[in-house]
Scaffold this motif. Structure first.
Motif, PDB file in Angstrom:
ATOM      1  N   GLU A 215       2.436  -0.512  -6.869  1.00 21.16           N
ATOM      2  CA  GLU A 215       2.348   0.872  -7.362  1.00 21.16           C
ATOM      3  C   GLU A 215       0.951   1.460  -7.160  1.00 21.16           C
ATOM      4  O   GLU A 215       0.794   2.604  -6.735  1.00 21.16           O
ATOM      5  CB  GLU A 215       2.735   0.933  -8.847  1.00 21.16           C
ATOM      6  CG  GLU A 215       4.243   0.815  -9.050  1.00 21.16           C
ATOM      7  CD  GLU A 215       4.622   0.647 -10.521  1.00 21.16           C
ATOM      8  OE1 GLU A 215       5.840   0.599 -10.793  1.00 21.16           O
ATOM      9  OE2 GLU A 215       3.721   0.549 -11.373  1.00 21.16           O
ATOM     10  N   ILE A 216      -0.056   0.652  -7.453  1.00 19.66           N
ATOM     11  CA  ILE A 216      -1.430   1.135  -7.265  1.00 19.66           C
ATOM     12  C   ILE A 216      -1.679   1.419  -5.777  1.00 19.66           C
ATOM     13  O   ILE A 216      -2.201   2.477  -5.402  1.00 19.66           O
ATOM     14  CB  ILE A 216      -2.452   0.106  -7.802  1.00 19.66           C
ATOM     15  CG1 ILE A 216      -2.348  -0.005  -9.321  1.00 19.66           C
ATOM     16  CG2 ILE A 216      -3.874   0.482  -7.387  1.00 19.66           C
ATOM     17  CD1 ILE A 216      -3.209  -1.112  -9.926  1.00 19.66           C
ATOM     18  N   GLY A 217      -1.282   0.465  -4.939  1.00 19.23           N
ATOM     19  CA  GLY A 217      -1.502   0.640  -3.502  1.00 19.23           C
ATOM     20  C   GLY A 217      -0.725   1.825  -2.960  1.00 19.23           C
ATOM     21  O   GLY A 217      -1.236   2.598  -2.129  1.00 19.23           O
ATOM     22  N   HIS A 218       0.487   1.990  -3.448  1.00 13.85           N
ATOM     23  CA  HIS A 218       1.319   3.113  -3.012  1.00 13.85           C
ATOM     24  C   HIS A 218       0.653   4.435  -3.379  1.00 13.85           C
ATOM     25  O   HIS A 218       0.594   5.372  -2.564  1.00 13.85           O
ATOM     26  CB  HIS A 218       2.706   2.999  -3.660  1.00 13.85           C
ATOM     27  CG  HIS A 218       3.649   4.080  -3.249  1.00 13.85           C
ATOM     28  ND1 HIS A 218       4.254   4.103  -2.005  1.00 13.85           N
ATOM     29  CD2 HIS A 218       4.078   5.195  -3.899  1.00 13.85           C
ATOM     30  CE1 HIS A 218       5.025   5.174  -1.918  1.00 13.85           C
ATOM     31  NE2 HIS A 218       4.937   5.866  -3.057  1.00 13.85           N
ATOM     32  N   ALA A 219       0.126   4.509  -4.599  1.00 17.63           N
ATOM     33  CA  ALA A 219      -0.535   5.740  -5.056  1.00 17.63           C
ATOM     34  C   ALA A 219      -1.728   6.069  -4.163  1.00 17.63           C
ATOM     35  O   ALA A 219      -1.923   7.226  -3.756  1.00 17.63           O
ATOM     36  CB  ALA A 219      -0.975   5.580  -6.515  1.00 17.63           C
ATOM     37  N   VAL A 220      -2.524   5.056  -3.839  1.00 17.75           N
ATOM     38  CA  VAL A 220      -3.700   5.276  -2.990  1.00 17.75           C
ATOM     39  C   VAL A 220      -3.268   5.737  -1.594  1.00 17.75           C
ATOM     40  O   VAL A 220      -3.813   6.699  -1.039  1.00 17.75           O
ATOM     41  CB  VAL A 220      -4.547   3.988  -2.894  1.00 17.75           C
ATOM     42  CG1 VAL A 220      -5.616   4.111  -1.810  1.00 17.75           C
ATOM     43  CG2 VAL A 220      -5.189   3.670  -4.242  1.00 17.75           C
ATOM     44  N   ARG A 221      -2.268   5.067  -1.046  1.00 18.47           N
ATOM     45  CA  ARG A 221      -1.840   5.402   0.317  1.00 18.47           C
ATOM     46  C   ARG A 221      -1.228   6.800   0.391  1.00 18.47           C
ATOM     47  O   ARG A 221      -1.448   7.547   1.362  1.00 18.47           O
ATOM     48  CB  ARG A 221      -0.853   4.347   0.837  1.00 18.47           C
ATOM     49  CG  ARG A 221      -1.505   2.970   1.011  1.00 18.47           C
ATOM     50  CD  ARG A 221      -0.470   1.916   1.351  1.00 18.47           C
ATOM     51  NE  ARG A 221       0.103   2.124   2.662  1.00 18.47           N
ATOM     52  CZ  ARG A 221       1.403   1.979   2.953  1.00 18.47           C
ATOM     53  NH1 ARG A 221       2.273   1.651   2.006  1.00 18.47           N
ATOM     54  NH2 ARG A 221       1.836   2.184   4.174  1.00 18.47           N
ATOM     55  N   GLU A 222      -0.466   7.162  -0.635  1.00 18.07           N
ATOM     56  CA  GLU A 222       0.111   8.510  -0.671  1.00 18.07           C
ATOM     57  C   GLU A 222      -0.987   9.569  -0.760  1.00 18.07           C
ATOM     58  O   GLU A 222      -0.935  10.601  -0.089  1.00 18.07           O
ATOM     59  CB  GLU A 222       1.064   8.652  -1.871  1.00 18.07           C
ATOM     60  CG  GLU A 222       2.449   8.082  -1.601  1.00 18.07           C
ATOM     61  CD  GLU A 222       3.127   8.805  -0.437  1.00 18.07           C
ATOM     62  OE1 GLU A 222       3.484   9.987  -0.580  1.00 18.07           O
ATOM     63  OE2 GLU A 222       3.278   8.160   0.638  1.00 18.07           O
ATOM     64  N   ALA A 223      -1.981   9.296  -1.615  1.00 17.85           N
ATOM     65  CA  ALA A 223      -3.095  10.255  -1.760  1.00 17.85           C
ATOM     66  C   ALA A 223      -3.850  10.390  -0.443  1.00 17.85           C
ATOM     67  O   ALA A 223      -4.220  11.501  -0.034  1.00 17.85           O
ATOM     68  CB  ALA A 223      -4.028   9.792  -2.881  1.00 17.85           C
TER      69      ALA A 223
END
Lengths: 360, 360
Positions: A215-223
């Protein structure tokens, strides 16, 4: 019936980014693990995630990690079969068949090791670890806080070396003996830690950490994809706190006793313009001082992030001039107990500071 | 029906004396082992000797030794149960039940280790070893010359530490990894080497060496009792040769890489009055030079004996002024082969000398 969630390669890309952030400066890059998983997925291998609650009490679970000097791990590239051999050796030694494979530490490259073993052995990955981050030593785990049995431990390497530490009096002895084996192997070994029962994983595992890292990685990649602020994205999925923004002014680093130890100093920008921050590390970030006052410390997670990309900055790669944002994330409750603080509080790292949480 | 010969405590006293002589300066004193056996015999334990020929091809045999720095072995006194635990760990790891227990090396204190394990476990001692003397490293055995499997190997210590080296690519790797474990234990560990089948012991064991050590020791003790020449007594039971008689003039000793290395120099008496002798050692005596010419070398056994008592003088205890007699004893044929000389000839110890036997 057990719910299994098959991980996509996109999930694993996110895991790689998120795990590095949870590595709190250590645990090594998860990028080499990601490359291995891309190759395995291209060959048709798939890995599924299983929740700890779905384990039977008498199931056996393998906990795996690579052990050694992070820089050596980057020179001797990981063969995904090596970690599977550590699990196989443990099965041969104990006669157990593992129901699933979990991470010792979700922080850094060791978040991917269970996936590689799981791919080769056809078992699920358990959505849990024993640190909720990365720590440098074997006794710095939830299962050590719980005084669970520290042995046996298997070690293998790419040459075909295989050893089992069958019995030790304490977790610290496990740290000592297994680290010497690993050093003789060439400072990098793949290990399978003391097998845990399903009951033990349910009681003492730190649950949901693979999902959390994704979830953390997904949030960073989406941003990143949307050109939004990646730090804000992390804080939208995790209850963290920005501690500091600044520029790296100084790094002092030394390899001692098999660890990377040192300090780094930042000069502030924005609202921190007239203040300085200093961080001490032993593989991972341990204590943060602002203008000489300790403001954050283990076991709270101290994460140093690249202010632009939101990705983790490691203790072995941080360098002069980088623009960084320091955030704190809450630590698993097991480490906030008096016993937990004995294992991973500031005094466990020889800082004579009374633990005070950023989130207190 | 298998013939077993129960050893008397007098046999074991003789074994202790004879094994020290076969230790060629190393292997450590066998006196502490003797003390343990006296205590065990006083408690009613007994040990029997079994001939290798009486093993079935598919029997399993444990080969045991203490590993480490000889001086540490004298400070941390041996508990006879420790070596039995090394065998027990190997049985648990492999699932084998050992038919008997043999010595890795008949030279020095390790000649008694199988007796201690045998007493506690109620198994016979096999009348054989793998060196016919003492050697400092794991690849210096008949079974390594025979390219038999070098693993697994178990290590235990008095604190309860237990490890198994399950797999290594070569005998030299077994030496490296197991020595590091032993160093971390505190430079002394009790070990059970790679299990051998009865067939392997019959093909590659060095047979009758326990009996040989008892005979040598018995000859020395009888000569001492009768005030006769103990050196002559040894040569009456073994086809050896006196190389030199003299007085120790100089000893140069250093502990390096876990070994005791050095040189000693003698001044001659009697027929050697105008000649000098120099001996080089790595735990054991390796090469003897008379007036600068190499006259004896590994794998021939070079034994330095106290000229009066006939007892062995060790590389760790030899000192200025001692009156010594240097004798050579023939080595097991397996070490005289080209492959054998690769493992234990002068070049294996970094002396660029072509092997020439004293007995050629």
């Amino acid at each position: 019936m057990t719910d299994l969630r098959e991980l996509s390669i996109d999930d694993i890309e996110s895991l790689s980014v998120g795990a590095w952030i949870l590595g709190t400066g250590g645990g090594g890059s998860s990028y080499l693990g990601l490359l291995n998983m891309r190759a395995l997925y291209a060959e048709g291998y798939r890995v599924s995630l299983m929740q700890p609650a779905d384990l039977a009490d008498d199931d056996w679970v393998a906990a795996v990690s690579n052990m050694g000097a992070p820089l050596v791990g980057q020179e001797r590239l990981t063969d995904s079969r090596t970690i599977a051999r550590a699990v196989d050796l443990m099965e041969r030694h104990t006669g157990y068949r593992f129901r699933g494979i979990m991470a010792l530490e979700i922080g850094g490259g060791n978040s991917i090791q269970p996936l590689m073993a799981a791919a080769h052995l056809g078992r699920p990955v358990i959505d849990a670890d024993m640190m909720g981050r990365a720590y440098p030593e074997a006794q710095m785990t939830s299962v050590a806080v719980g005084d669970l049995k520290p042995y046996p431990l298997s070690t293998v390497d790419c040459r075909g070396l295989e050893s089992v530490v069958e019995k030790v009096p304490t977790w610290k002895w496990m740290e000592r003996v297994s680290r010497k084996i690993c050093v003789e192997y060439g400072s990098i070994a793949s290990t399978c830690k003391a097998p845990r029962t399903g009951r033990e994983v349910k009681d003492w595992g730190i649950h949901g950490t693979t999902t959390k890292a994704i979830e953390i990685g997904h949030a960073v990649r989406e941003a990143q994809r949307r050109h939004e602020d990646p730090i804000a994205a992390i804080l939208s999925v995790e209850p963290g706190k920005v501690l500091y923004r600044g520029k790296v002014m100084d790094v002092e680093r030394r390899a001692t006793e098999g660890f990377l130890r040192g300090r780094t100093r930042f000069d502030g920008i924005d609202e921190w313009k007239s203040t300085s921050m200093e961080l001490a590390f032993q593989n991972e970030w341990i204590v943060a001082w602002q203008d000489g006052e300790p403001i954050a410390m283990s076991p709270d997670l101290i994460c140093v992030l690249d202010s632009v990309t939101g990705e983790a900055v490691g203790t072995e790669t941080i360098r002069y001039g980088q623009r960084v944002t320091v955030i704190a994330l809450p630590c698993p409750p097991v480490f906030m107990t008096p016993k937990g603080l004995q294992h991973v509080g500031p005094r466990a790292f020889n800082y004579d500071i009374e633990f005070k949480s950023v989130f207190a």
